[in-house]
Design an enzyme around this catalytic site. Structure first.
Site, mmCIF file in Angstrom:
data_model
loop_
_atom_site.group_PDB
_atom_site.id
_atom_site.type_symbol
_atom_site.label_atom_id
_atom_site.label_comp_id
_atom_site.label_asym_id
_atom_site.label_seq_id
_atom_site.Cartn_x
_atom_site.Cartn_y
_atom_site.Cartn_z
ATOM 1 N N LYS A 1 0.862 -1.186 0.000
ATOM 2 C CA LYS A 1 0.000 0.000 0.000
ATOM 3 C C LYS A 1 0.900 1.239 0.000
ATOM 4 O O LYS A 1 1.930 1.259 0.693
ATOM 5 C CB LYS A 1 -0.888 0.010 1.256
ATOM 6 C CG LYS A 1 -1.701 1.290 1.464
ATOM 7 C CD LYS A 1 -2.735 1.529 0.377
ATOM 8 C CE LYS A 1 -3.443 2.885 0.516
ATOM 9 N NZ LYS A 1 -4.302 3.186 -0.641
ATOM 10 N N CYS B 1 -2.567 9.692 -6.564
ATOM 11 C CA CYS B 1 -3.649 9.433 -5.619
ATOM 12 C C CYS B 1 -4.760 10.460 -5.817
ATOM 13 O O CYS B 1 -4.525 11.657 -5.704
ATOM 14 C CB CYS B 1 -3.181 9.484 -4.171
ATOM 15 S SG CYS B 1 -4.603 9.288 -3.062
HETATM 16 O O1 RRO Z 1 -5.791 5.519 -0.802
HETATM 17 C C1 RRO Z 1 -6.467 5.899 -1.780
HETATM 18 O O2 RRO Z 1 -7.525 6.531 -1.652
HETATM 19 C C2 RRO Z 1 -6.052 5.627 -3.163
HETATM 20 C C3 RRO Z 1 -4.773 5.834 -3.634
HETATM 21 BR BR1 RRO Z 1 -3.370 6.364 -2.532
HETATM 22 C C4 RRO Z 1 -4.489 5.638 -5.008
HETATM 23 O O3 RRO Z 1 -3.369 5.812 -5.504
HETATM 24 N N1 RRO Z 1 -5.512 5.255 -5.819
HETATM 25 C C5 RRO Z 1 -6.763 5.057 -5.355
HETATM 26 O O4 RRO Z 1 -7.660 4.700 -6.136
HETATM 27 N N2 RRO Z 1 -7.011 5.237 -4.020
#
Ligand code: RRO
Length: 312
Positions: A45, A131
């Site tokens: 993650k 993100c």
């Molecule tokens: O954690 C998120 O909300 C998230 C991330 Br960091 C990302 O790169 N892509 C996404 O769809 N959610």
């Protein structure tokens, strides 16, 4: 027997499938699950310097043709993932894994990457420039000036293998502009694509996730054509030393075949892994192998990037 092995940044992987960052990778237990599945490697993650709780729940929802999420970058913090990976270098020394990171500011990104640079980490680092879900923070890779500045500053000190996770682009001029920037740097890969940012899914009269009044990143079947276009657009434009990781809309071996045909060297499962679980790696690998057998392809190199166009 046909082989789905691949390599990225000179490192070898027994299988071209892995998880997409965000799915099955929040904890060591989940990461162990991907490590011990049919996947060739895993990515963590996306980590920030400090741990984050992320956005309020419900913040992820499966929907019939994919998923919508506004997780808001929940993670255990850099040291959790980095220490886990350093431990694995002792116990699983013949394999390599991927660490996904981004800072909440350019300064924090540099602090994170300097920590990785100064550590004994021997794997790949993926800098997440896409993100879509932190309120008030635009997706970095939609700001070309900022992207170029960050990469310029990073490569002053960072000498380990680095790739970037990109959002989808939707205009040929943006493909050209983005590629012109990426080609200036010794990137090892670009990963196309992150979720399509800020979609809205409605059931009856109500949104299905709480943050941002329901706006969230879209994954799954909805996004395959966009993902394939981004994989191929960058495959056509980037220096051959910058490989492509294909992510988006991979439900079957056929979908993976298309990503590789468009130029992908590695293929990631996001929504499908979330919906189906770890068995998806085995199933999709077998489906890809069957297609390769039917077509007489023994390895991914036999068809990677060989998308055919319609000529006069
Ligand atoms: O954690 C998120 O909300 C998230 C991330 Br960091 C990302 O790169 N892509 C996404 O769809 N959610």
């Amino acid at each position: 027997m046909v082989s789905t092995k691949t390599s990225l940044a000179g490192l070898e992987f027994d299988n071209c499938f892995m998880n997409a960052a965000g799915v099955w990778c929040m904890t060591k237990e989940e990461l162990d699950g991907v490590k011990n599945s049919a996947a060739g490697t895993f990515v963590t993650k996306t980590a920030t310097l400090e741990e984050r709780a992320g956005n309020p729940e419900p913040r992820y929802q499966n929907v019939p043709l994919g998923s919508i999420n506004s997780m808001g970058l929940p993670n255990q913090g850099l040291n959790y993932y980095l220490n886990y990976l350093l431990d694995l270098q002792q116990t699983d020394s013949e394999r390599t894994f991927v660490l996904s990171v981004v800072g909440m500011s350019p300064e924090e990104t540099h602090t994170i990457l300097k920590t990785i640079q100064d550590s004994d980490f021997r794997g790949l680092t993926e800098l997440n420039l896409s993100c879509p879900n932190v309120p008030g923070k635009p997706q970095i890779a939609y700001d070309f000036e900022m992207t170029e500045r960050i990469l310029r500053d990073v490569f002053v000190y960072f000498t380990k293998p680095l790739g970037i996770k990109l959002p989808p682009y939707f205009d040929m001029v943006h493909f050209d502009q983005a590629a012109a920037i990426f080609n200036q740097f010794p990137l090892k890969f670009v990963n196309c694509v992150n979720s399509i940012g800020n979609g809205l899914y409605i059931e009856d009269e109500t949104v299905v996730i709480k943050p941002k009044n329901g706006f969230g990143g879209i994954g799954g079947q909805y996004i395959k054509p966009t993902a394939l276009a981004n994989v191929h657009a960058f495959y056509q434009r980037l220096n051959p030393s910058i490989q492509i990781v294909g992510t988006g809309g991979v439900l079957t071996g056929r979908d993976a075949f298309e990503h590789i045909l468009c130029g992908a060297s590695m293929v990631q499962l996001g929504t499908t892994l979330q919906k189906e679980g770890l068995y998806a790696f085995e199933r999709i690998t077998q489906e890809l192998q069957s297609i390769m057998e039917e077509k007489g392809y023994g390895s991914l190199e036999d068809f990677r990037g060989k998308l055919q166009y319609i000529s006069e």
